[in-house]
Design a protein around this motif. Structure first.
Motif, PDB file in Angstrom:
ATOM      1  N   ALA A  20       4.271  -6.914  -6.960  1.00  0.00           N
ATOM      2  CA  ALA A  20       2.893  -6.872  -6.484  1.00  0.00           C
ATOM      3  C   ALA A  20       2.564  -5.505  -5.900  1.00  0.00           C
ATOM      4  CB  ALA A  20       2.660  -7.951  -5.435  1.00  0.00           C
ATOM      5  N   ASN A  21       3.565  -4.784  -5.389  1.00  0.00           N
ATOM      6  CA  ASN A  21       3.340  -3.474  -4.787  1.00  0.00           C
ATOM      7  C   ASN A  21       4.002  -2.369  -5.588  1.00  0.00           C
ATOM      8  OD1 ASN A  21       1.899  -4.525  -2.601  1.00  0.00           O
ATOM      9  ND2 ASN A  21       3.787  -5.096  -1.574  1.00  0.00           N
ATOM     10  N   ALA A  22       4.170  -2.570  -6.877  1.00  0.00           N
ATOM     11  CA  ALA A  22       4.902  -1.616  -7.710  1.00  0.00           C
ATOM     12  C   ALA A  22       4.069  -0.409  -8.111  1.00  0.00           C
ATOM     13  CB  ALA A  22       5.428  -2.323  -8.958  1.00  0.00           C
ATOM     14  N   GLY A  23       2.818  -0.363  -7.722  1.00  0.00           N
ATOM     15  CA  GLY A  23       1.943   0.708  -8.166  1.00  0.00           C
ATOM     16  C   GLY A  23       2.168   2.036  -7.488  1.00  0.00           C
ATOM     17  N   GLY A  24       2.686   2.057  -6.285  1.00  0.00           N
ATOM     18  CA  GLY A  24       2.878   3.300  -5.561  1.00  0.00           C
ATOM     19  C   GLY A  24       1.885   3.429  -4.419  1.00  0.00           C
ATOM     20  N   ARG A  25       1.944   4.579  -3.756  1.00  0.00           N
ATOM     21  CA  ARG A  25       1.062   4.826  -2.611  1.00  0.00           C
ATOM     22  C   ARG A  25       0.452   6.196  -2.726  1.00  0.00           C
ATOM     23  NH1 ARG A  25       4.790   3.919   2.456  1.00  0.00           N
ATOM     24  NH2 ARG A  25       4.366   6.106   2.317  1.00  0.00           N
ATOM     25  N   LEU A  26      -0.723   6.327  -2.129  1.00  0.00           N
ATOM     26  CA  LEU A  26      -1.308   7.648  -2.029  1.00  0.00           C
ATOM     27  C   LEU A  26      -1.773   7.883  -0.609  1.00  0.00           C
ATOM     28  CD1 LEU A  26      -4.708   7.879  -2.089  1.00  0.00           C
ATOM     29  CD2 LEU A  26      -4.324   7.152  -4.397  1.00  0.00           C
ATOM     30  N   LYS A  34      -5.582  11.151   8.380  1.00  0.00           N
ATOM     31  CA  LYS A  34      -5.003  10.664   7.128  1.00  0.00           C
ATOM     32  C   LYS A  34      -5.273   9.177   6.974  1.00  0.00           C
ATOM     33  CE  LYS A  34      -1.298  14.006   6.984  1.00  0.00           C
ATOM     34  NZ  LYS A  34       0.103  14.273   6.850  1.00  0.00           N
ATOM     35  N   ALA A  35      -5.316   8.747   5.723  1.00  0.00           N
ATOM     36  CA  ALA A  35      -5.366   7.323   5.386  1.00  0.00           C
ATOM     37  C   ALA A  35      -4.327   7.103   4.296  1.00  0.00           C
ATOM     38  CB  ALA A  35      -6.753   6.926   4.895  1.00  0.00           C
ATOM     39  N   GLU A  36      -3.686   5.937   4.330  1.00  0.00           N
ATOM     40  CA  GLU A  36      -2.729   5.597   3.277  1.00  0.00           C
ATOM     41  C   GLU A  36      -3.249   4.409   2.490  1.00  0.00           C
ATOM     42  OE1 GLU A  36       1.407   5.281   3.843  1.00  0.00           O
ATOM     43  OE2 GLU A  36       1.570   7.261   4.755  1.00  0.00           O
ATOM     44  N   ILE A  37      -3.003   4.460   1.192  1.00  0.00           N
ATOM     45  CA  ILE A  37      -3.464   3.419   0.281  1.00  0.00           C
ATOM     46  C   ILE A  37      -2.273   2.930  -0.538  1.00  0.00           C
ATOM     47  CG2 ILE A  37      -4.963   2.909  -1.685  1.00  0.00           C
ATOM     48  CD1 ILE A  37      -6.830   5.159  -0.600  1.00  0.00           C
ATOM     49  N   GLU A  38      -2.078   1.616  -0.545  1.00  0.00           N
ATOM     50  CA  GLU A  38      -1.053   0.978  -1.377  1.00  0.00           C
ATOM     51  C   GLU A  38      -1.728   0.613  -2.693  1.00  0.00           C
ATOM     52  OE1 GLU A  38       2.760  -0.240  -2.140  1.00  0.00           O
ATOM     53  OE2 GLU A  38       2.168   0.386  -0.133  1.00  0.00           O
ATOM     54  N   LEU A  39      -1.256   1.185  -3.788  1.00  0.00           N
ATOM     55  CA  LEU A  39      -1.858   0.940  -5.097  1.00  0.00           C
ATOM     56  C   LEU A  39      -1.248  -0.278  -5.776  1.00  0.00           C
ATOM     57  CD1 LEU A  39      -1.969   4.611  -6.404  1.00  0.00           C
ATOM     58  CD2 LEU A  39      -3.869   3.278  -5.476  1.00  0.00           C
ATOM     59  N   ASN A  40      -2.057  -0.944  -6.582  1.00  0.00           N
ATOM     60  CA  ASN A  40      -1.535  -2.044  -7.387  1.00  0.00           C
ATOM     61  C   ASN A  40      -0.880  -1.470  -8.646  1.00  0.00           C
ATOM     62  OD1 ASN A  40      -3.627  -1.574  -9.304  1.00  0.00           O
ATOM     63  ND2 ASN A  40      -4.965  -3.047  -8.297  1.00  0.00           N
ATOM     64  N   ASP A  41      -0.298  -2.306  -9.444  1.00  0.00           N
ATOM     65  CA  ASP A  41       0.388  -1.855 -10.658  1.00  0.00           C
ATOM     66  C   ASP A  41      -0.503  -2.097 -11.876  1.00  0.00           C
ATOM     67  OD1 ASP A  41       2.384  -0.820 -12.260  1.00  0.00           O
ATOM     68  OD2 ASP A  41       3.451  -2.722 -12.430  1.00  0.00           O
ATOM     69  N   ARG A  46      -2.249   3.561 -12.300  1.00  0.00           N
ATOM     70  CA  ARG A  46      -1.263   4.504 -12.860  1.00  0.00           C
ATOM     71  C   ARG A  46      -1.956   5.759 -13.392  1.00  0.00           C
ATOM     72  NH1 ARG A  46       0.776  -0.404 -14.555  1.00  0.00           N
ATOM     73  NH2 ARG A  46      -0.089  -0.188 -16.652  1.00  0.00           N
ATOM     74  N   ASP A  47      -3.124   5.586 -14.006  1.00  0.00           N
ATOM     75  CA  ASP A  47      -3.873   6.741 -14.509  1.00  0.00           C
ATOM     76  C   ASP A  47      -4.309   7.635 -13.352  1.00  0.00           C
ATOM     77  OD1 ASP A  47      -4.954   8.392 -16.438  1.00  0.00           O
ATOM     78  OD2 ASP A  47      -6.679   7.123 -16.859  1.00  0.00           O
ATOM     79  N   LEU A  48      -4.761   7.026 -12.259  1.00  0.00           N
ATOM     80  CA  LEU A  48      -5.138   7.804 -11.080  1.00  0.00           C
ATOM     81  C   LEU A  48      -3.939   8.581 -10.549  1.00  0.00           C
ATOM     82  CD1 LEU A  48      -7.031   8.667  -8.794  1.00  0.00           C
ATOM     83  CD2 LEU A  48      -6.437   6.546  -7.622  1.00  0.00           C
ATOM     84  N   LEU A  49      -2.793   7.931 -10.437  1.00  0.00           N
ATOM     85  CA  LEU A  49      -1.584   8.620  -9.958  1.00  0.00           C
ATOM     86  C   LEU A  49      -1.240   9.821 -10.825  1.00  0.00           C
ATOM     87  CD1 LEU A  49       0.818   5.721  -8.890  1.00  0.00           C
ATOM     88  CD2 LEU A  49      -0.073   7.545  -7.436  1.00  0.00           C
ATOM     89  N   SER A  50      -1.496   9.724 -12.124  1.00  0.00           N
ATOM     90  CA  SER A  50      -1.175  10.842 -13.027  1.00  0.00           C
ATOM     91  C   SER A  50      -2.053  12.068 -12.766  1.00  0.00           C
ATOM     92  CB  SER A  50      -1.307  10.403 -14.486  1.00  0.00           C
ATOM     93  OG  SER A  50      -2.668  10.317 -14.880  1.00  0.00           O
TER      94      SER A  50
END
Length: 140
Positions: A20-26, A34-41, A46-50
Motif C-alpha cells: 500500500a505504501n510502495a510508491g515512495g515519498r517526496l 518542508k512537507a512530506e508526501i507518501e505516494l501510492n504505487d 511513478r511517472d511523477l517520481l521520474s
C-alpha cells in the motif's frame, strides 16, 4: 503446524501494508519549511517520481487546495474515473494536468487521480499565501 495459520495471516498483513505504501515519498521544500508526501504505487505517482527533482510554482485555488503545473502532463493509466479527496490528499487533476494538495475536504471530482497523502507539513503549506515556489525531491 499450530502456528501456521496466525503466522500466515501476519505475513499477509505485512505484505499488504508494504504494498500500500510502495510508491515512495517526496519532500516539498518551500521557504524554510518542508512537507512530506507518501505516494501510492500508481502509474501516475511513478511517472511523477521520474520527473524529480522539480521546482514547482504553487498557488491557492478555491481556498481549498494548492495547485502547481509540472513541466509535462503524465500518465493517469489505470486511475479511477473520479476521486473524493479529503484534507491531506495529494492528487493529479488530469483534465488540466495540475498537481493538487488539499488542505480542506472537497467533493468527488471526475478526472482527479489520487497520488498519495501529505504526512507532515500540511498546516505550513496551507498557510502559504499567494504564489510561491517549492522544490520537490524524492526521499527514502
Amino acid at each position: 503446524m499450530k502456528f501456521a495459520g496466525p503466522l500466515l495471516a501476519f505475513a499477509l498483513t505485512v505484505l499488504l501494508a508494504a504494498s500500500a505504501n510502495a510508491g515512495g515519498r517526496l519532500e516539498l521544500t518551500f521557504g524554510s519549511d518542508k512537507a512530506e508526501i507518501e505516494l501510492n504505487d500508481s502509474a501516475a505517482a511513478r511517472d511523477l517520481l521520474s520527473m524529480l527533482p522539480l521546482t514547482l510554482a504553487f498557488e491557492d485555488y478555491n481556498n481549498t487546495e494548492k495547485i502547481a503545473y509540472p513541466p509535462r502532463k503524465f500518465s493517469a493509466k489505470g486511475a479511477p474515473a473520479s476521486f473524493d479527496p479529503s484534507k491531506g490528499d495529494f492528487a493529479l487533476y488530469a483534465p488540466w494536468g495540475n498537481l493538487v494538495i488539499y488542505y480542506r475536504d472537497f467533493t468527488d471530482s471526475p478526472g482527479l487521480v489520487p497520488l498519495g497523502r501529505v504526512t507532515s507539513g500540511l498546516d505550513k503549506l496551507a498557510a502559504m499565501s499567494g504564489k510561491f515556489s517549492a522544490t520537490a525531491r524524492a526521499v527514502k
